[in-house]
Design a protein around this motif. Structure first.
Motif, PDB file in Angstrom:
ATOM      1  N   LYS A 103      48.467  34.012  74.132  1.00  0.00           N
ATOM      2  CA  LYS A 103      48.344  34.279  75.397  1.00  0.00           C
ATOM      3  C   LYS A 103      46.930  34.783  75.259  1.00  0.00           C
ATOM      4  O   LYS A 103      46.031  34.343  76.216  1.00  0.00           O
ATOM      5  CB  LYS A 103      49.060  35.466  75.775  1.00  0.00           C
ATOM      6  N   ARG A 104      46.347  35.313  74.278  1.00  0.00           N
ATOM      7  CA  ARG A 104      44.790  35.641  74.040  1.00  0.00           C
ATOM      8  C   ARG A 104      44.120  34.444  74.070  1.00  0.00           C
ATOM      9  O   ARG A 104      42.829  34.514  74.734  1.00  0.00           O
ATOM     10  CB  ARG A 104      44.864  36.463  72.957  1.00  0.00           C
ATOM     11  N   LEU A 105      44.342  33.392  73.151  1.00  0.00           N
ATOM     12  CA  LEU A 105      43.759  32.407  73.301  1.00  0.00           C
ATOM     13  C   LEU A 105      43.689  31.624  74.622  1.00  0.00           C
ATOM     14  O   LEU A 105      42.488  31.213  74.770  1.00  0.00           O
ATOM     15  CB  LEU A 105      44.440  31.479  72.182  1.00  0.00           C
ATOM     16  N   LEU A 106      44.644  31.409  75.178  1.00  0.00           N
ATOM     17  CA  LEU A 106      44.999  30.677  76.426  1.00  0.00           C
ATOM     18  C   LEU A 106      43.923  31.363  77.530  1.00  0.00           C
ATOM     19  O   LEU A 106      43.343  30.707  78.422  1.00  0.00           O
ATOM     20  CB  LEU A 106      46.283  30.412  76.757  1.00  0.00           C
ATOM     21  N   ASN A 107      43.904  32.598  77.499  1.00  0.00           N
ATOM     22  CA  ASN A 107      43.418  33.343  78.604  1.00  0.00           C
ATOM     23  C   ASN A 107      41.822  33.285  78.242  1.00  0.00           C
ATOM     24  O   ASN A 107      41.168  33.381  79.253  1.00  0.00           O
ATOM     25  CB  ASN A 107      43.777  34.741  78.621  1.00  0.00           C
TER      26      ASN A 107
END
Length: 326
Positions: A224-228
């Protein structure tokens, strides 16, 4: 990669060397392969395998299959809806194969001359300790080829620590800077190194850079951190998603990654989709994966997302086009 699977890059190259020289020929593993009808039964949507090692596939297949070229592997054992694959060169020794094995399937120029094959090149974290100017020069030669679409797989692997962690980090950054200088998308390998991977990525890679986080097995929170943060980052899903133990990957697919940010890959010859071996006796098991098995990865993704398999295939095909221009 799954917990029980490892990229034995050096040993594969050594086996290829032994086999092609005729010295101390090793015994290839016994395996079966699914027929094309089985692989075509799930969907006819066109697809790209966005991360594979087909040179290792041919290396591992027993002689009884008679496969000694990429076109033969595709024509005889892959479904007709397979359009292309991204073949990953990530062992420094593979950068010299045009000189060591000219004109054979191990020759990276033969790979590039095969119509459906595109390449990436980068030093895997396991081999970071072997990185030097000579290796970089040979890698750059491959990266300059028009069929080479990205730099990688590069990154961090703290599960095995085959290279010291400080060396892994230094070579990871060095290759990121090279990718930026050459305007190449980046293929990331990260395993049990979330914090350091994150710190390096956010410090050294622009937020809009094209990134493929290959064979994602880390936490849903990390995904999620990467995608955001990165607007053009894609999560690669392999046959590991079909394994009963792959709870992280399944949760990422189920509730984190949107359909327009997912890439289908096999990481062949590793990660044979579980359904292909369901209820099979040992002698009948498929022990070598290849790019024709992508539909079984897509099938499991479709089940987890609650979407049709054709929808998954269509979206992933468009994502591969956006990521790699293929």
């Amino acid at each position: 990669m799954s917990e029980n699977t490892e990229h034995s890059k050096n040993s594969n190259i050594q086996r290829a060397t032994q086999r092609q020289s005729g010295d101390d020929r090793p015994k290839r593993p016994q395996t079966s392969l699914p027929d094309v009808q089985t692989l075509s039964s799930l969907t006819l949507e066109p697809y790209v395998d966005t991360h594979t090692h087909l040179h290792y596939v041919i290396d591992r297949l027993p002689e009884k299959f008679g496969v000694d070229s990429y076109q033969d592997l595709k024509d005889r054992y892959c479904p007709p809806n397979m359009e292309a694959c991204i073949n990953v060169l990530c062992d420094p020794q593979s950068f010299n194969t045009d000189q060591v094995f000219p004109g054979t399937y191990s020759d990276w120029k033969v790979m590039a001359d095969t119509g459906f094959i595109y390449l990436t090149a980068g030093v895997h974290p396991h081999n970071s300790k072997d990185y030097n100017d000579f290796v970089e020069d040979r890698m750059v030669e491959i990266l300059q080829h028009p069929k080479t679409v990205a730099l990688g797989e590069i990154g961090l692997d703290y599960h095995y620590d085959f290279s010291p962690r400080d060396v892994q980090r230094r070579i990871f950054v060095k290759q990121i800077e090279l990718a930026k200088a050459m305007a190449k998308p980046i293929v990331i390998h990260t395993r049990e190194a979330e914090s350091d991977t994150w710190e390096i990525l956010i410090k050294h890679i622009p937020q809009d850079w094209k990134i493929h986080v290959h064979c994602f097995t880390d936490s849903p929170q990390f995904a999620k951190r990467l995608l955001n943060h990165f607007s053009n980052l894609y999560i690669g899903i392999t046959g590991v998603v079909t394994f009963g133990s792959a709870r992280n990957t399944q949760e990422v697919v189920r509730s984190v990654v949107p359909l327009n940010r997912i890439l289908l890959e096999t990481d062949a010859p590793y990660m044979v989709p579980a359904k292909l071996n369901k209820n099979k006796r040992t002698a009948e098991k498929v022990n070598v994966c290849h790019s024709g098995m992508i539909p079984f990865v897509a099938q499991r993704i479709s089940e987890l997302m609650g979407k049709g398999i054709n929808e998954v295939m269509q979206a992933a095909r468009e994502n591969a086009r956006n990521m790699y221009g293929v």
